[in-house]
Write an enzyme that holds these catalytic residues in place. Sequence first.
Site, PDB file in Angstrom:
ATOM      1  N   SER A  84       0.787  -1.239   0.000  1.00  0.00           N
ATOM      2  CA  SER A  84       0.000   0.000   0.000  1.00  0.00           C
ATOM      3  C   SER A  84       0.816   1.284   0.000  1.00  0.00           C
ATOM      4  O   SER A  84       0.270   2.358  -0.212  1.00  0.00           O
ATOM      5  CB  SER A  84      -0.891   0.038   1.234  1.00  0.00           C
ATOM      6  OG  SER A  84      -1.633  -1.137   1.321  1.00  0.00           O
ATOM      7  N   THR A 187      -2.269   3.859   3.196  1.00  0.00           N
ATOM      8  CA  THR A 187      -1.498   5.071   3.509  1.00  0.00           C
ATOM      9  C   THR A 187      -0.774   4.899   4.823  1.00  0.00           C
ATOM     10  O   THR A 187      -1.290   4.252   5.722  1.00  0.00           O
ATOM     11  CB  THR A 187      -2.454   6.285   3.682  1.00  0.00           C
ATOM     12  OG1 THR A 187      -3.113   6.510   2.450  1.00  0.00           O
ATOM     13  CG2 THR A 187      -1.723   7.540   4.085  1.00  0.00           C
ATOM     14  N   THR A 205       1.708   7.461   0.279  1.00  0.00           N
ATOM     15  CA  THR A 205       0.789   6.406  -0.158  1.00  0.00           C
ATOM     16  C   THR A 205       0.925   6.100  -1.641  1.00  0.00           C
ATOM     17  O   THR A 205       1.393   6.936  -2.411  1.00  0.00           O
ATOM     18  CB  THR A 205      -0.673   6.856   0.111  1.00  0.00           C
ATOM     19  OG1 THR A 205      -1.573   5.803  -0.192  1.00  0.00           O
ATOM     20  CG2 THR A 205      -1.061   8.059  -0.723  1.00  0.00           C
ATOM     21  N   ARG A 215      -5.296   9.504 -11.031  1.00  0.00           N
ATOM     22  CA  ARG A 215      -6.082   9.859  -9.845  1.00  0.00           C
ATOM     23  C   ARG A 215      -5.138  10.269  -8.692  1.00  0.00           C
ATOM     24  O   ARG A 215      -4.120   9.642  -8.444  1.00  0.00           O
ATOM     25  CB  ARG A 215      -6.932   8.670  -9.418  1.00  0.00           C
ATOM     26  CG  ARG A 215      -7.783   8.908  -8.172  1.00  0.00           C
ATOM     27  CD  ARG A 215      -7.102   8.410  -6.909  1.00  0.00           C
ATOM     28  NE  ARG A 215      -7.995   8.434  -5.748  1.00  0.00           N
ATOM     29  CZ  ARG A 215      -7.592   8.236  -4.511  1.00  0.00           C
ATOM     30  NH1 ARG A 215      -6.332   7.992  -4.247  1.00  0.00           N
ATOM     31  NH2 ARG A 215      -8.450   8.273  -3.506  1.00  0.00           N
ATOM     32  N   THR A 238      -6.607   8.532   6.796  1.00  0.00           N
ATOM     33  CA  THR A 238      -6.395   7.395   5.901  1.00  0.00           C
ATOM     34  C   THR A 238      -7.779   6.888   5.479  1.00  0.00           C
ATOM     35  O   THR A 238      -8.768   7.132   6.161  1.00  0.00           O
ATOM     36  CB  THR A 238      -5.595   6.276   6.581  1.00  0.00           C
ATOM     37  OG1 THR A 238      -5.421   5.200   5.652  1.00  0.00           O
ATOM     38  CG2 THR A 238      -6.286   5.739   7.830  1.00  0.00           C
ATOM     39  N   GLY A 239      -7.815   6.200   4.343  1.00  0.00           N
ATOM     40  CA  GLY A 239      -9.098   5.706   3.853  1.00  0.00           C
ATOM     41  C   GLY A 239      -9.424   6.331   2.508  1.00  0.00           C
ATOM     42  O   GLY A 239      -8.538   6.836   1.822  1.00  0.00           O
TER      43      GLY A 239
HETATM   44  N1  ASP Z   1      -6.202   8.032   1.561  1.00  0.00           N
HETATM   45  C1  ASP Z   1      -5.574   7.268   0.511  1.00  0.00           C
HETATM   46  C2  ASP Z   1      -6.061   7.753  -0.831  1.00  0.00           C
HETATM   47  O1  ASP Z   1      -7.243   7.988  -0.987  1.00  0.00           O
HETATM   48  C3  ASP Z   1      -5.782   5.797   0.612  1.00  0.00           C
HETATM   49  C4  ASP Z   1      -5.834   5.151   1.983  1.00  0.00           C
HETATM   50  O2  ASP Z   1      -5.430   5.704   2.994  1.00  0.00           O
HETATM   51  O3  ASP Z   1      -6.296   4.012   2.090  1.00  0.00           O
HETATM   52  O4  ASP Z   1      -5.269   7.832  -1.734  1.00  0.00           O
END
Ligand code: ASP
Length: 326
Positions: A84, A187, A205, A215, A238-239
Amino acid sequence: MTSRRKFIQTAGFAGAAALIGLPEISLAEKRPASGTTKPIVLSTWKRGLAANDGAWKVLSANGRALDAVEKGVNVTEADFTDRSVGLGALPDRDGHVTLDASIMDEHGSCGSVAFLQHIMHPVSVARLVMEKTPHVMLVGEGALQFALENGFKKEPDKLSPASEQAWKEWLKKSEYKPVVNIENHDTIGMIALDAAGNLSGSCTTSGLAYKMHGRVGDSPIIGAGMYVDNEVGAACATGVGEAVMKICGSFLVVEYMRQGMSPDAACRAAVKRLTERNPNYKDIQVGFLALNKQGETGAYAVQHGFNYALCDSSGNKLVDADFFVN
Ligand code: ASP
């Protein structure tokens, strides 16, 4: 500002919060910290444990929080087995690993890179953008050119064996759907308070797996994926980045702390806002971490499964965050 803060304190936070449109929190949650915990560092997910160890080497030697948050997440970026973060991560839908990162210091200086390929340590490029250019953000080819001019090595566009296998499996259906709560979320965000009482933050990330080529998520957007205000506190996220960007998530957490909330209450209030602005919140995961100037910490997520690593002089441990959706 001072008189407004005084008003909030005298009038009782709950009443004043209602007046200025904040979610109500109990007075206990806004009580000032009894003591100061510093240095201290926290970072997202289980991978944060190893990253915190890297940061702690700097912090325990009375180093600067900025150096700690860079060196800390460098540990994760260099781990080619991490699916990741860094060059070993899961690719976009076309099979390319494209990286986003940001960093911010105690003076409010910040730097970021987005849609960067071929570079092992995007957060260190972000730091150089902050320190050597008049800009905050470089993307794509321009960011790569800047990195190479500054001595970073160009790595091949080659997937790790595990990521290549996962991508080929995904190609069979080519269905884009962010996965909620996979152990290897996408992330590492890190926030730290050093022995001198200064705050800094970083975020790095590969973004969401199998995203569209080009993107960019929340992580390199200052105020979305990470934010630091040395008067108040620091936060990171995160997310699903799209949901975080819509509410300027990390900035919002810091502003809630400025208005008197504890880090924990601030993270809860930001998740509440996020669920109000994203009708699909039951299908996505977002987690916030917060740290204030006193070294108090907080965390909260939309869903079950978000954890983070917290390291201070008593040790480095993994903590499960509370969550909104039951
Ligand atoms: N926040 C990150 C993104 O949208 C991904 C993640 O933290 O899972 O690129």
